[in-house]
Design an enzyme around this catalytic site. Sequence first.
Site, PDB file in Angstrom:
ATOM      1  N   ASN A  94       0.957  -1.150   0.079  1.00 19.43           N
ATOM      2  CA  ASN A  94       0.146   0.080   0.009  1.00 19.43           C
ATOM      3  C   ASN A  94       0.846   1.318   0.133  1.00 19.43           C
ATOM      4  O   ASN A  94       0.363   2.251  -0.680  1.00 19.43           O
ATOM      5  CB  ASN A  94      -0.877  -0.207   1.005  1.00 19.43           C
ATOM      6  CG  ASN A  94      -2.236  -0.863   0.742  1.00 19.43           C
ATOM      7  OD1 ASN A  94      -2.928  -0.338   0.200  1.00 19.43           O
ATOM      8  ND2 ASN A  94      -2.240  -2.012   1.453  1.00 19.43           N
ATOM      9  N   MET A  99       0.602  -2.904  12.599  1.00 20.17           N
ATOM     10  CA  MET A  99       0.266  -3.984  13.319  1.00 20.17           C
ATOM     11  C   MET A  99       0.011  -3.643  14.791  1.00 20.17           C
ATOM     12  O   MET A  99      -0.207  -4.534  15.715  1.00 20.17           O
ATOM     13  CB  MET A  99       0.843  -5.382  13.243  1.00 20.17           C
ATOM     14  CG  MET A  99       1.182  -5.918  11.808  1.00 20.17           C
ATOM     15  SD  MET A  99      -0.462  -6.035  10.885  1.00 20.17           S
ATOM     16  CE  MET A  99      -0.874  -7.711  11.745  1.00 20.17           C
ATOM     17  N   ILE A 156      -2.209  -1.121  17.983  1.00 20.19           N
ATOM     18  CA  ILE A 156      -3.458  -0.274  18.179  1.00 20.19           C
ATOM     19  C   ILE A 156      -2.791   1.082  18.839  1.00 20.19           C
ATOM     20  O   ILE A 156      -2.125   0.920  19.654  1.00 20.19           O
ATOM     21  CB  ILE A 156      -4.557  -0.988  19.127  1.00 20.19           C
ATOM     22  CG1 ILE A 156      -4.923  -2.172  18.276  1.00 20.19           C
ATOM     23  CG2 ILE A 156      -5.518  -0.005  19.527  1.00 20.19           C
ATOM     24  CD1 ILE A 156      -5.491  -3.293  19.366  1.00 20.19           C
ATOM     25  N   HIS A 182      -8.235  -1.156   5.509  1.00 25.44           N
ATOM     26  CA  HIS A 182      -8.897  -2.491   6.213  1.00 25.44           C
ATOM     27  C   HIS A 182      -9.255  -3.422   5.063  1.00 25.44           C
ATOM     28  O   HIS A 182     -10.126  -2.921   4.257  1.00 25.44           O
ATOM     29  CB  HIS A 182      -9.835  -2.389   7.270  1.00 25.44           C
ATOM     30  CG  HIS A 182     -10.230  -3.551   8.157  1.00 25.44           C
ATOM     31  ND1 HIS A 182      -9.299  -4.281   8.977  1.00 25.44           N
ATOM     32  CD2 HIS A 182     -10.820  -4.594   8.090  1.00 25.44           C
ATOM     33  CE1 HIS A 182      -9.684  -5.235   9.208  1.00 25.44           C
ATOM     34  NE2 HIS A 182     -10.957  -5.544   8.771  1.00 25.44           N
ATOM     35  N   GLU A 232     -10.030   5.844  18.868  1.00 25.66           N
ATOM     36  CA  GLU A 232      -9.639   4.887  19.898  1.00 25.66           C
ATOM     37  C   GLU A 232     -10.137   3.450  19.558  1.00 25.66           C
ATOM     38  O   GLU A 232      -9.625   2.712  20.353  1.00 25.66           O
ATOM     39  CB  GLU A 232      -9.886   5.596  21.176  1.00 25.66           C
ATOM     40  CG  GLU A 232     -11.416   5.878  21.532  1.00 25.66           C
ATOM     41  CD  GLU A 232     -12.004   6.894  20.796  1.00 25.66           C
ATOM     42  OE1 GLU A 232     -11.372   7.700  20.340  1.00 25.66           O
ATOM     43  OE2 GLU A 232     -13.282   6.964  20.872  1.00 25.66           O
ATOM     44  N   ASP A 252     -10.484  -0.614  14.197  1.00 25.80           N
ATOM     45  CA  ASP A 252     -11.136  -0.558  12.875  1.00 25.80           C
ATOM     46  C   ASP A 252     -12.583  -0.038  12.967  1.00 25.80           C
ATOM     47  O   ASP A 252     -13.528  -0.397  12.225  1.00 25.80           O
ATOM     48  CB  ASP A 252     -11.214  -1.908  12.497  1.00 25.80           C
ATOM     49  CG  ASP A 252      -9.705  -2.775  12.236  1.00 25.80           C
ATOM     50  OD1 ASP A 252      -8.918  -1.942  11.787  1.00 25.80           O
ATOM     51  OD2 ASP A 252      -9.624  -4.086  12.265  1.00 25.80           O
TER      52      ASP A 252
HETATM   53  C1  GRF Z   1      -3.435  -4.788   3.635  1.00 28.24           C
HETATM   54  O1  GRF Z   1      -4.240  -5.718   3.464  1.00 28.24           O
HETATM   55  C2  GRF Z   1      -4.235  -3.833   4.568  1.00 28.24           C
HETATM   56  O2  GRF Z   1      -5.448  -3.596   4.384  1.00 28.24           O
HETATM   57  C3  GRF Z   1      -3.826  -4.483   6.047  1.00 28.24           C
HETATM   58  O3  GRF Z   1      -2.597  -4.826   6.039  1.00 28.24           O
HETATM   59  C4  GRF Z   1      -2.229  -5.252   4.755  1.00 28.24           C
HETATM   60  C5  GRF Z   1      -1.032  -4.540   4.528  1.00 28.24           C
HETATM   61  O4  GRF Z   1      -0.427  -4.951   3.328  1.00 28.24           O
HETATM   62  N1  GRF Z   1      -4.312  -3.373   7.003  1.00 28.24           N
HETATM   63  P1  GRF Z   1       0.895  -4.171   2.761  1.00 28.24           P
HETATM   64  O5  GRF Z   1       1.837  -3.980   3.530  1.00 28.24           O
HETATM   65  O6  GRF Z   1       0.479  -2.588   2.422  1.00 28.24           O
HETATM   66  O7  GRF Z   1       1.110  -4.759   1.500  1.00 28.24           O
END
Ligand code: GRF
Length: 208
Positions: A16, A94, A96, A113, A146, A149
């Site tokens: 991403n 990863m 919160i 997400h 807070e 998702d």
């Molecule tokens: C993606 O599927 C995103 O939606 C989720 O974690 C994944 C991250 O993928 N939150 P990348 O590291 O961007 O390839």
Amino acid sequence: MKILKIGALASGRGSNVEAILKNIKNGTLPCEMRIVISDNKDANVLKIAKSYGVKALYVDPGKRKHTLEPEREEEYARILKEEGVELVVLAGFMRILKGALLREFKNRIMNIHPSLLPSFKGLEAQKKAWEYGVKVAGCTVHFVDETVDGGPIILQRCVPVLEDDTPETLAQRILKEEHKIYSEAIKLFAEGRLRIEGRRVRILPKNE
Ligand code: GRF
């Protein structure tokens, strides 16, 4: 047009972040990526950032498993502020957020997400959707608050579940859409076209 300064937090693969960097480079996203920070020393995303000439930093998250230690979260916020970051994008980060980042960047943090929220929050959302048997899956860009998702939704995109899909093939098709809508959402923010009204995010018309 004013160029929006963004910073990314990510823990792994970085596809991403790469899609965002591509769109900045090809001129479709009026932003500058000031910094990419990871809580994982070996994250591929750090290599990707460097290959685009973007500052890439590992910042120790502390000893907790799913959150940042409070003083570490302050450090993350301090670095982002020092870089002049106006919008923080979480891309597979990863942990919160709980403290300083939410305070210092209130309504200025986005997350992507891989499900149509509020369905299938948390980890392995694509697999959960496939196992549940939904016929339409998808992805969501939302503001971060807070809750996990659970912040106000900015954009969503549907992805049909095909008869011969596996969780992996479904996840791949969802990821392609993630790469599109994340940049679209960031662009709307850059254009000043997102207004949060309670749970709803109003998308304002383009100023001609
Ligand atoms: C993606 O599927 C995103 O939606 C989720 O974690 C994944 C991250 O993928 N939150 P990348 O590291 O961007 O390839």
